[in-house]
Write an enzyme that holds these catalytic residues in place. Structure first.
Site, PDB file in Angstrom:
ATOM      1  N   LEU A   1     -98.553 -75.485  46.797  1.00 50.77           N
ATOM      2  CA  LEU A   1     -98.564 -74.112  47.275  1.00 50.77           C
ATOM      3  C   LEU A   1     -97.370 -73.891  48.201  1.00 50.77           C
ATOM      4  O   LEU A   1     -97.059 -74.761  49.022  1.00 50.77           O
ATOM      5  CB  LEU A   1     -99.851 -73.818  48.041  1.00 50.77           C
ATOM      6  CG  LEU A   1     -99.911 -72.346  48.493  1.00 50.77           C
ATOM      7  CD1 LEU A   1    -100.254 -71.449  47.323  1.00 50.77           C
ATOM      8  CD2 LEU A   1    -100.889 -72.171  49.621  1.00 50.77           C
TER       9      LEU A   1
ATOM     10  N   GLU B   1     -99.746 -82.587  48.282  1.00 47.46           N
ATOM     11  CA  GLU B   1    -100.202 -81.836  49.458  1.00 47.46           C
ATOM     12  C   GLU B   1    -101.659 -82.181  49.727  1.00 47.46           C
ATOM     13  O   GLU B   1    -102.188 -83.105  49.116  1.00 47.46           O
ATOM     14  CB  GLU B   1    -100.010 -80.330  49.216  1.00 47.46           C
ATOM     15  CG  GLU B   1    -100.729 -79.809  47.978  1.00 47.46           C
ATOM     16  CD  GLU B   1    -100.492 -78.314  47.706  1.00 47.46           C
ATOM     17  OE1 GLU B   1    -100.041 -77.592  48.604  1.00 47.46           O
ATOM     18  OE2 GLU B   1    -100.804 -77.883  46.574  1.00 47.46           O
TER      19      GLU B   1
ATOM     20  N   LYS C   1    -101.614 -68.949  43.856  1.00 41.46           N
ATOM     21  CA  LYS C   1    -102.888 -68.958  44.573  1.00 41.46           C
ATOM     22  C   LYS C   1    -103.924 -68.291  43.675  1.00 41.46           C
ATOM     23  O   LYS C   1    -104.230 -67.111  43.814  1.00 41.46           O
ATOM     24  CB  LYS C   1    -102.732 -68.200  45.902  1.00 41.46           C
ATOM     25  CG  LYS C   1    -103.023 -69.088  47.114  1.00 41.46           C
ATOM     26  CD  LYS C   1    -102.675 -68.419  48.415  1.00 41.46           C
ATOM     27  CE  LYS C   1    -103.705 -68.703  49.497  1.00 41.46           C
ATOM     28  NZ  LYS C   1    -103.865 -70.108  49.882  1.00 41.46           N
TER      29      LYS C   1
ATOM     30  N   TYR D   1    -105.681 -64.858  44.953  1.00 43.79           N
ATOM     31  CA  TYR D   1    -106.204 -64.530  46.275  1.00 43.79           C
ATOM     32  C   TYR D   1    -105.157 -64.787  47.344  1.00 43.79           C
ATOM     33  O   TYR D   1    -104.123 -65.391  47.081  1.00 43.79           O
ATOM     34  CB  TYR D   1    -107.477 -65.338  46.563  1.00 43.79           C
ATOM     35  CG  TYR D   1    -107.240 -66.797  46.882  1.00 43.79           C
ATOM     36  CD1 TYR D   1    -106.910 -67.700  45.880  1.00 43.79           C
ATOM     37  CD2 TYR D   1    -107.336 -67.269  48.185  1.00 43.79           C
ATOM     38  CE1 TYR D   1    -106.679 -69.031  46.169  1.00 43.79           C
ATOM     39  CE2 TYR D   1    -107.113 -68.610  48.485  1.00 43.79           C
ATOM     40  CZ  TYR D   1    -106.784 -69.482  47.465  1.00 43.79           C
ATOM     41  OH  TYR D   1    -106.545 -70.801  47.760  1.00 43.79           O
TER      42      TYR D   1
END
Lengths: 277, 277
Positions: free
Chosen positions: A199, A175, A143, A30
């Protein structure tokens, strides 16, 4: 209106097959695009990341970048969106349940555009966070729709009355649950390198570029929980949350317990990259 | 016929909302039940594992065990199934996309029953496997819909002409892509302990019990790739694959390159636990 499987349909009639691999394997990817003043922000960076995610999981995107862009722009126009987000995902398609890739399945793209105001209050006030072990898989750079690790972490924060969660692997900070983390110490920015454990955030990249342009030292290196606790400032970056200060971690204030000067300056610089809206 | 969201519908009209958290987060759990001669095998063990998976991800199952059982039995009856599998999953339900648990969403159960012959040819001949790093998350004991790590591993095996993949973390063997792994060395069984890194397989538990009843030593302990390569026998266990010998790993024969005597004996003992069909 929702774009789904080659057409635009009203939300009420938007459904997917129970045999979509997205539904039983989370087999898909996504992106979330930011729309400011009716225009997509850093669209190419998002398309590049989408294409990389697809390539890395061996998924053939159903449309070219140009075709996808035309679809997303049409969603913005239909909704007459100004400040908004576009959520889009692509699954490997409909097929009987079997782990290896199915022959002949057609990837299914789903996309919609929602009004999303800029997070001005939290950008000004900052948020609180807890720290938790990072139990996610080892390809957090992709993702994908396998987001249960982030869901459970975020839920734990919510139950403890915190706004977000900072993840760490054996004491090394990675993160946040759905955003990147940057700390400021002695005038330099520190953030986990963009490897397989985080990410590769687009806002993160913009912020690091802005900092370097200002002559601020940027160190992309793993840092520990101990260093996090001693940070002068901390903030998260994401497409939706932009640059959001973290003013309290595990109940203790970060620096003076208020958004710091480096965070403020970067917010200001980031603001200048947004087209007028 | 498919059971979905409180009713039984024909496959052609079985669809789910594009806003189901299963579809965009993989936020749900599943079970695969074995049906022999029209009856579920080890049903209670499967229900217990389902309930544990649900509890661990904070999902409230939509039905009691008795209600779920009535639904699954009705699927068997409708399909007049003899040797079959029942796939069932429960997602956290339909809600706008936001990581923390949604208030008031109703979990969605989906279930269907498929004819599934016993894997007699592969149980006799054995299969081949490759070894690959285990990149999955750190709660592999939960049967969740976040299965992309297994999907990618299985696909890699398929592309290399192997039947399955044996996963390892830094050289410590965990399990296969969708089954547990047991090796035989000097007359004892060795298998990874049932901790957070492997699925707590029901066939695995039955096999370990059968081995102990025969007086065979069972050692639940982590073992290395090196030990795997020196194994006398190796086999996987799963609800669908039962006890399937692995006769070749990374192109090299396991033991004599044919299913071994311990594997045969356990297959025989397992057979005796299956109701006549």
């Amino acid at each position: 209106m929702i774009w789904i499987d080659d057409r635009l349909v009203p939300e009420s009639s938007a459904s997917v097959s129970y045999m979509d691999r997205g539904y039983y394997f989370g087999d898909g990817i996504y992106e979330v695009f930011r729309v400011y003043g009716g225009r997509m922000y850093e669209a190419d960076a998002h398309y590049e990341r989408l294409e990389r995610s697809a390539r890395e999981i061996g998924l053939k995107l159903p449309y070219t970048r140009k075709e996808t862009d035309a679809i997303l722009v049409s969603l913005i126009e239909r909704e007459k969106a100004r400040n908004a987000t576009i959520y889009m995902q692509v699954t490997r398609g409909v097929a009987p349940r079997s782990h290896a890739f199915p022959a002949g399945a057609k990837p299914v793209m789903m996309a919609y555009c929602n009004d999303t105001p800029r997070p001005t209050p939290t950008m000004e006030k900052g948020i609180t966070a807890i720290t938790r072990p990072d139990i996610r898989w080892l390809r957090c750079d992709l993702k994908t729709l396998n987001l249960l690790g982030s869901v459970l972490a975020k839920q734990e924060a919510a139950e403890l009355g915190a706004d977000d969660v900072i993840l760490h692997r054996d004491g090394v900070v990675t993160e946040c649950s759905a955003s990147n983390l940057i700390i400021v110490k002695d005038g330099a920015l520190h953030t986990h390198p963009a490897d397989h454990l985080i990410l590769h955030g687009i806002t993160r990249a913009v912020v690091l570029r802005l900092a370097r342009e200002r002559g601020v030292e940027v160190r992309e290196r793993p840092f520990t929980l101990e260093e996090l606790r001693k940070a002068d400032e901390a903030f998260l970056t994401s497409t939706i949350m932009e640059i959001t200060p973290i003013v309290q971690i595990d109940g203790l204030p970060v620096g003076g317990g208020e958004p710091g000067p480096f965070t403020h300056r970067l917010q200001h610089d980031f603001e200048a990259t947004i087209p007028h809206n």
